[in-house]
Design a protein around this motif. Structure first.
Motif, short mmCIF file in Angstrom:
data_model
loop_
_atom_site.label_atom_id
_atom_site.label_comp_id
_atom_site.label_asym_id
_atom_site.label_seq_id
_atom_site.Cartn_x
_atom_site.Cartn_y
_atom_site.Cartn_z
N LYS A 112 0.82 -1.22 0.00
CA LYS A 112 0.00 0.00 0.00
C LYS A 112 0.85 1.27 0.00
O LYS A 112 0.48 2.26 -0.63
CB LYS A 112 -0.99 -0.01 1.16
CG LYS A 112 -0.36 0.00 2.52
CD LYS A 112 -1.42 -0.07 3.60
CE LYS A 112 -0.73 -0.14 4.92
NZ LYS A 112 -1.33 -1.05 5.84
N GLU A 113 1.98 1.26 0.67
CA GLU A 113 2.86 2.43 0.69
C GLU A 113 3.41 2.72 -0.70
O GLU A 113 3.41 3.86 -1.16
CB GLU A 113 4.00 2.23 1.70
CG GLU A 113 5.00 3.36 1.75
CD GLU A 113 4.40 4.67 2.28
OE1 GLU A 113 4.87 5.74 1.86
OE2 GLU A 113 3.46 4.61 3.09
N LEU A 114 3.87 1.67 -1.36
CA LEU A 114 4.41 1.80 -2.71
C LEU A 114 3.34 2.30 -3.69
O LEU A 114 3.60 3.18 -4.51
CB LEU A 114 4.97 0.45 -3.17
CG LEU A 114 5.67 0.41 -4.52
CD1 LEU A 114 6.95 1.22 -4.47
CD2 LEU A 114 5.97 -1.03 -4.89
N ILE A 115 2.14 1.77 -3.57
CA ILE A 115 1.04 2.18 -4.44
C ILE A 115 0.65 3.63 -4.15
O ILE A 115 0.43 4.41 -5.07
CB ILE A 115 -0.15 1.22 -4.30
CG1 ILE A 115 0.24 -0.15 -4.83
CG2 ILE A 115 -1.38 1.76 -5.02
CD1 ILE A 115 -0.74 -1.25 -4.50
N PHE A 116 0.59 3.99 -2.88
CA PHE A 116 0.26 5.38 -2.54
C PHE A 116 1.29 6.32 -3.14
O PHE A 116 0.94 7.33 -3.75
CB PHE A 116 0.19 5.57 -1.03
CG PHE A 116 0.01 7.01 -0.66
CD1 PHE A 116 -1.24 7.59 -0.71
CD2 PHE A 116 1.11 7.80 -0.32
CE1 PHE A 116 -1.41 8.94 -0.40
CE2 PHE A 116 0.95 9.15 -0.01
CZ PHE A 116 -0.31 9.71 -0.06
N GLN A 117 2.57 6.00 -2.97
CA GLN A 117 3.63 6.87 -3.49
C GLN A 117 3.59 6.95 -5.02
O GLN A 117 3.91 7.98 -5.60
CB GLN A 117 5.00 6.39 -3.02
CG GLN A 117 5.25 6.57 -1.54
CD GLN A 117 5.10 8.01 -1.08
OE1 GLN A 117 5.37 8.96 -1.80
NE2 GLN A 117 4.65 8.18 0.17
N ALA A 118 3.18 5.83 -5.67
CA ALA A 118 3.10 5.82 -7.13
C ALA A 118 2.08 6.82 -7.63
O ALA A 118 2.26 7.41 -8.71
CB ALA A 118 2.75 4.42 -7.62
N PHE A 119 1.02 7.05 -6.87
CA PHE A 119 0.00 8.00 -7.31
C PHE A 119 0.17 9.37 -6.67
O PHE A 119 -0.31 10.37 -7.20
CB PHE A 119 -1.40 7.44 -7.05
CG PHE A 119 -1.68 6.25 -7.91
CD1 PHE A 119 -1.98 6.41 -9.25
CD2 PHE A 119 -1.62 4.96 -7.39
CE1 PHE A 119 -2.21 5.31 -10.06
CE2 PHE A 119 -1.85 3.86 -8.19
CZ PHE A 119 -2.15 4.03 -9.54
N HIS A 120 0.86 9.42 -5.54
CA HIS A 120 1.13 10.71 -4.90
C HIS A 120 2.20 11.46 -5.68
O HIS A 120 2.12 12.68 -5.86
CB HIS A 120 1.58 10.47 -3.45
CG HIS A 120 1.82 11.71 -2.66
ND1 HIS A 120 0.83 12.64 -2.42
CD2 HIS A 120 2.94 12.19 -2.07
CE1 HIS A 120 1.32 13.63 -1.71
NE2 HIS A 120 2.60 13.39 -1.48
N ARG A 121 3.20 10.73 -6.13
CA ARG A 121 4.28 11.30 -6.97
C ARG A 121 4.47 10.36 -8.16
O ARG A 121 5.38 9.52 -8.15
CB ARG A 121 5.57 11.40 -6.17
CG ARG A 121 5.48 12.33 -4.98
CD ARG A 121 6.84 12.44 -4.31
NE ARG A 121 6.76 13.20 -3.10
CZ ARG A 121 6.79 14.53 -3.03
NH1 ARG A 121 6.87 15.22 -4.12
NH2 ARG A 121 6.72 15.15 -1.86
N PRO A 122 3.64 10.49 -9.20
CA PRO A 122 3.66 9.52 -10.30
C PRO A 122 4.84 9.60 -11.25
O PRO A 122 5.08 8.65 -12.00
CB PRO A 122 2.35 9.82 -11.05
CG PRO A 122 2.01 11.22 -10.71
CD PRO A 122 2.57 11.47 -9.34
#
Length: 194
Positions: A112-122
């Motif tokens: 979930k952290e990796l996915i969040f970061q992928a969309f927070h800073r794409p």
């Protein structure tokens, strides 16, 4: 959170409406099933009960809304994968389809952290790029399914069973995508670094 605010305003209302619409629609593919409809409505009631509990106990509107959005996305993901599971039931495809859904769901929750970061800073994120490419492919395939006069372009080439399988396959892809991105909603607002 403003405790005087009405519970059904905002995300809880969205949860109810989307779950009712998608749950009812998904229970009708490939053919109407009262059992699947009742299961979907039980999931909706459970999600609303959980949202009500969070509304009373979770401090902060942002955290509450993100948790309710997570429940909304998880339930929508489940509702949209069930038609393909129903079609493949009693076939050899059932277990790979179920396993793929569970793997995407588990990967999403564990990363979930990796996915969040992928969309927070794409910028430069392979996960964000892959998600956008997958969404683009679904949109292109869906575009060929739009009406041409009175006929659906893809659907007119298929019989009833093939059409139900095609729609279920499209819904399955949408369900995987929604289930995958849902875990990004579990991020605590205080942990978000700008």
């Amino acid at each position: 959170m403003d405790k005087k605010a009405d519970f059904m305003k905002g995300n809880a209302f969205g949860l109810l409406v989307l779950d009712l619409l998608i749950g009812a629609g998904a229970s009708a593919i490939p053919s109407g099933s009262l059992r699947i409809f009742l299961l979907n409505m039980l999931i909706t009631i459970t999600g609303l009960s959980l949202a009500r509990y969070w509304w009373k106990t979770v401090p902060g509107t942002v955290r509450y809304n993100s948790l309710v959005t997570f429940i909304m996305l998880i339930s929508m993901g489940f509702f949209t994968v069930t038609p393909l599971l129903r079609i493949t039931n009693d076939t050899l495809l059932f277990w790979p389809v179920l396993l793929l859904y569970l793997l995407v769901l588990c990967y999403s929750l564990f990363k979930k952290e990796l996915i969040f970061q992928a969309f927070h800073r794409p910028e430069g994120s392979k996960i964000a790029l892959g998600t956008f490419v997958f969404l683009f492919i679904l949109i292109i395939i869906g575009a060929f399914s739009f009406r041409n006069g009175q006929e659906l372009l893809i659907m007119k080439m298929l019989n009833d069973n093939e059409g139900a399988f095609f729609i279920s396959l499209m819904l399955f892809g949408i369900g995987l995508l929604v289930s995958f991105i849902s875990s990004a909603m579990l991020k605590r607002p205080e942990d978000i670094k700008s």
